[in-house]
Write an enzyme that holds these catalytic residues in place. Structure first.
Site, short mmCIF file in Angstrom:
data_model
loop_
_atom_site.label_atom_id
_atom_site.label_comp_id
_atom_site.label_asym_id
_atom_site.label_seq_id
_atom_site.Cartn_x
_atom_site.Cartn_y
_atom_site.Cartn_z
N GLY B 19 65.22 91.97 25.72
CA GLY B 19 65.65 91.25 24.52
C GLY B 19 66.15 89.86 24.86
N GLY B 21 67.41 87.52 22.64
CA GLY B 21 68.20 86.92 21.57
C GLY B 21 69.34 86.13 22.19
CG PHE B 22 72.18 84.05 19.78
CD1 PHE B 22 72.10 82.68 20.01
CD2 PHE B 22 71.87 84.52 18.52
CE1 PHE B 22 71.72 81.81 19.00
CE2 PHE B 22 71.49 83.66 17.51
CZ PHE B 22 71.40 82.30 17.75
N GLY B 23 72.33 87.07 23.22
CA GLY B 23 72.95 87.71 24.36
C GLY B 23 72.07 87.73 25.59
CB VAL B 89 61.22 97.91 25.76
CG1 VAL B 89 62.03 99.08 26.33
CG2 VAL B 89 61.11 96.80 26.79
CD GLU B 182 74.76 80.80 6.07
OE1 GLU B 182 73.92 81.53 6.65
OE2 GLU B 182 75.65 80.18 6.68
CG ASP B 311 73.97 92.38 16.37
OD1 ASP B 311 75.14 91.99 16.52
OD2 ASP B 311 73.14 91.79 15.64
CB ALA B 326 75.14 83.77 17.64
CD GLN B 327 80.48 81.53 20.13
OE1 GLN B 327 81.00 82.02 21.12
NE2 GLN B 327 79.79 80.39 20.20
#
Lengths: 451, 451
Positions: B19, B21-23, B89, B182, B311, B326-327
Site C-alpha cells: 500500500g 498511500g500516505f502511510g 495482494v 467539502e 486506517d 493522512a497525518q
C-alpha cells in the site's frame, strides 16, 4: 411540436448542427455572430469539443484530457439563442426535415449542417482489428492507449521471461501520417527518457518502437525532403521506421507486417479514416471513404438546406479530396454559416467554397517539427516553434489555455510526464516463466511455492 | 527463489510495504533515507499515490486526476534499492513470511508493513447500495461521481417532465464528515455558479443539494462552534443540511432518509469507512471497523516483524481509535521506519508511537474553511488560507505541483471548472413525458412523430 409551430412562434428559422468538432463549432460560432436572431441547436454525442491534433499527447501521458477539451456549451454560452444537446444522432429524415436521435427523440430544422467527422478505417477488419489496435479519435481512445503503454511497462517489470518481456516492450504504430509520426516520436520520448529510468528491471535496449508504413515514404502529404528529415529524427529518437511494409494481420499477440511476425501487446492504429455514416443517413452519393459528395457550396444535391462539411464531405468535383485536417473543416464551417445567412436574407448565390491552404505541420518529438507553408520548407526547432504557436493560438481561441502552455513548458523543460495514471481496474498477467534465469538482474518475484 | 537465498545473496534484509498511500509512502521514503542498504519492495494495486483529501475536487470537475496523483515509482525513483510492483495482494503467509499476490505470485519479507487503508462502509448494504452511491476513495470513484453530476445536468436539459427534471437535479450527499461537507459545498458551487448559467432549460430554483447526517450536528470531530459556522456557510451556498436524519434506504430512484422519500439519481456516499481486509490476511484480532489491533510500537502481537498502520490499524489499548486522517498514517509510517532501523541495528526497543495532533481542517466552498488547531478556532478566509497552504505544502512534498497551485488560483478567480468531461460512453435516458406543457420555456425536443 413541429417546426411550423416553432418558426411561426419565434419568427426565426432553426439551424441544427450535428457534431461539434472543428467544423461544427466554427459554424455555430459564426452563426451566433452573424445571425444572432437564428434559433440554433448543436447536437453532439459527447459534452465536449476535443482538440484532436493533441490527442497523442494525452495518449503519451503529457497532457490530461481536460487540457484539450472544452464543454461545447461553455464555448457557446454567450449565444443566448443557441442550445446544446448531448445525444446520439441516429439518422436524418430529409423529407420532413428532422434529425432523429436515440431514444425516440427528434428535432426539426430549416437548415441542417452535418459535421460528424470520421472514425478509424480498418479496411474491412473493424471487428477483429478494432479492439486490438485502438486509434486516436476520442478521449477514451487516448486513455486506452495510455493504459496499454503504462500497463505494458508495469507488466514487463515483473516479467522474468525475456521473450515475454520483449513482447511487452515492443510497441507498433501502424500508419505514418502526422498522427502516426507524432505518436511514435512522443512514445519514444516517454519510453526511453521518462519511464525507463524509473524501472529496476527494464533497460532501454529491451524497448522496440516500430512505425509501419505500406508506402515507400512516411508523411506522404509532405514534400520528400521534409519527410526524409522527419524519418531521420524519428530514428534518432529510437523509432524503427519500416516503409514499404504493408500490414497483413493483427492478433492479440502481435502483427504480421511485410511478411514478418512482430510480437507485441501494444498496437496503435493511425492508418486511415472512414467518414461517419452521415452520408448514409442522408441517402447521399458517397466516395470510397464514405464522404458525401456535395455541391460547390457544400450543400447536398437537391437539398439546398442541408450542408455537409469536414471529414464527412467531399466537395471536389474532380481531383483529389481535400485533406482531412482541422483547417479545412473550420473554413468550411465559417463558409456554410455565410451561405445560410445569404439564403435567409435572400441574397444571390454565394461563391463556391475555396480552401486556403495555410500549410502543413507535424511534430517529431519535443523540439523538432517539419513545416511546409507555401513554397517554404522548414524543419527543426524553428518549425517546432511555429507548430507550438499555431496550436496555442487555436487552443486559446476557445478558452484561455495558459495552463496548457505552462504544462507544455514544464513537460518540455523537465522531461516529466505528469499524467501517468493507469485508470480502471487493470489486472496484470502473471509472468510466464518465473524461474527463467537469463535475466541479468536477480528476479525479485517467485511464484507462490505453496500452490 | 526464497528469502534465505536472497538475504544471503545481498546481505541485506528485505522490507515489503503493501500500500502506497500516505502511510506506506512515508515509510518507504523514510526507509530509503535512513537505511539505504535495505532491499525495499513497495506493492500497490495501482501505479499511483493518490492525494485523497482533494479527490472531491476531481469529483466536482475542478482538478484533473493527474493533478492529485503521482506515479509511486516516480516518488521513489532515487532510491536505487527500492523496487515498486503493481499487483493485487491477496493474503499474507505470516508463518513463512511471504506476501501472496494475484496470479500465483509471492514475495518473501524480513519485515512487513501493511498500509492498505480503508474503503467505504455501507453498513451491511455494500452490494445493494455500493453501486448506487459511489464513495470518494479512488480516481475511478471521483470520475464516476463527476460523470453522474454532469450527465444529470445534460439529461435535465432535455427533460420536459418537471418531476423527472427535479429528480435529476436533486443531489444527495450522505454523511457530514469533512469529505461530505467539502463535497456538498463544492457541488453547490459547481451547480449554481458554473453549470446553471450555461443551460437554457435549467434555472437555479430547480436544483436541490441535500446533505444528510444521522447525528444532531455536522462535522462531529470539530468543536460545536466551528461546526455551526460551517453549517451556516453551507446553507448560504445553497445546501439543504439535514441533521438528525438517518439514512434508511437507497434505490436507483432516490433515498429514504428520516422517514422521508427523496427522489434523486445522484447519491454520494461519505458516511463511513471500513478497514481493508488486511486484518483478516494476518489472522489478527480486529475492532468493529475491521482495524487490526496492534502493539504500542504498531507491530502485530507475536509477530514483531509485521507492522500495521493508518486506517488499517488500531493501536489504542483503550480510548477511542486515532482519526482516519493522512497525518496519523504519515507519522506512523515514519515511526515504523525508525522501529525497523532499531531492530536491524539491534538497538533497544523504541518508545511507543505517539500521535502529534496538528489540528483539524475542513473547507466549505472556495474561500471558507474551519480550522481547529490546539486551542485555536478559526473560520472563514484565514482558515481557508491555512487549509490551502497546508495542502500545497503536502502536495509539493512529493513533486513540484506549481501547476496545481495555478489551476486552483485560476479556478478560484474565474469560477471555472475546467474538467467538465463526460467520459466513457454515456447514453441519456429519454425525457419521460415530452408533451408535458408545464415547463415555462418552450420544449425544444419532440418525440419522433413517425414512431
Amino acid at each position: 411540436m413541429n417546426v411550423e409551430a416553432r418558426t411561426s412562434e419565434t419568427g426565426h428559422p432553426r439551424v441544427v448542427i450535428v457534431g461539434a468538432g472543428f467544423g461544427g463549432l466554427q459554424a455555430a460560432l459564426a452563426i451566433g455572430k452573424q445571425q444572432p436572431e437564428v434559433d440554433l441547436t448543436v447536437i453532439d454525442r459527447t459534452n465536449h469539443h476535443l482538440f484532436q491534433p493533441l490527442l497523442y499527447q494525452v495518449a503519451t501521458a503529457a497532457l490530461s484530457p481536460a487540457d484539450i477539451s472544452t464543454p461545447i456549451r461553455h464555448v457557446l454560452r454567450k449565444q443566448k439563442r443557441t442550445e446544446v444537446i448531448m445525444a446520439e444522432v441516429t439518422g436524418i429524415d430529409i423529407e420532413s426535415k428532422r434529425v432523429m436521435m436515440a431514444d425516440n427523440l427528434s428535432i426539426p430544422y430549416n437548415y441542417l449542417i452535418i459535421a460528424t467527422g470520421a472514425h478509424e478505417n480498418y479496411f474491412g477488419h473493424q471487428k477483429s482489428w478494432g479492439p486490438l489496435a485502438p486509434g486516436l479519435k476520442s478521449i477514451e481512445d487516448a486513455q486506452a492507449i495510455r493504459n496499454k503503454i503504462l500497463v505494458a511497462f508495469e507488466q514487463a517489470e515483473i516479467e522474468t521471461d525475456p521473450e515475454q518481456q520483449k513482447k511487452l516492450l515492443t510497441f507498433v504504430v501502424v500508419g505514418s501520417g502526422p498522427t502516426g509520426v507524432e505518436m511514435a516520436g512522443s512514445m519514444a520520448e516517454l519510453a526511453y527518457q521518462t519511464l525507463t529510468p524509473e524501472y529496476r528491471h527494464i533497460d532501454p535496449g529491451m524497448i522496440h518502437i516500430i512505425l509501419i508504413e505500406a508506402l515507400p515514404k512516411i508523411l506522404n502529404a509532405f514534400p520528400e525532403k521534409l519527410a526524409r528529415r522527419a524519418k531521420k529524427k524519428l530514428e534518432r529518437l529510437g523509432v524503427d521506421v519500416r516503409t514499404n511494409t504493408p500490414l497483413e494481420e493483427i492478433t492479440k499477440d502481435g502483427v504480421v507486417a511485410g511478411g514478418q511476425w512482430i510480437a507485441s501487446t501494444t498496437i496503435i492504429w493511425t492508418a486511415g479514416v472512414q467518414a461517419s455514416p452521415a452520408g448514409q443517413w442522408l441517402g447521399a452519393e458517397t466516395d470510397r471513404a464514405g464522404r458525401a459528395k456535395v455541391m460547390p457550396d457544400l450543400s447536398l444535391p437537391d437539398y439546398p438546406e442541408v450542408f455537409v462539411l469536414g471529414d464527412t464531405a467531399n466537395p471536389s468535383q474532380d481531383g483529389p479530396p481535400l485533406p482531412g485536417v482541422a483547417q479545412v473543416a473550420m473554413q468550411q464551417g465559417r463558409y456554410v454559416a455565410s451561405v445560410i445567412k445569404q439564403r435567409i436574407s435572400g441574397e444571390p448565390a454565394p461563391e463556391p467554397f475555396h480552401y486556403h491552404d495555410k500549410g502543413n505541420l507535424a511534430t517529431v518529438g519535443r523540439a523538432y517539427a517539419i513545416a511546409s507553408i507555401g513554397p517554404i520548407r522548414i524543419s527543426g526547432f524553428i518549425a517546432w516553434i511555429i507548430w507550438l504557436t499555431v496550436h496555442i493560438v487555436y487552443l486559446i481561441g476557445y478558452e484561455n489555455r495558459t495552463i496548457v502552455l505552462l504544462q507544455w513548458a514544464w513537460s518540455y523543460l523537465l522531461l516529466k510526464r505528469r499524467v501517468r495514471i493507469i485508470t480502471r481496474s487493470v489486472r496484470l498477467s502473471p509472468p510466464s516463466d518465473p524461474n527463467h534465469k537469463s535475466i541479468p538482474e536477480k528476479a525479485k518475484i517467485a511464484t507462490n511455492p505453496k500452490q
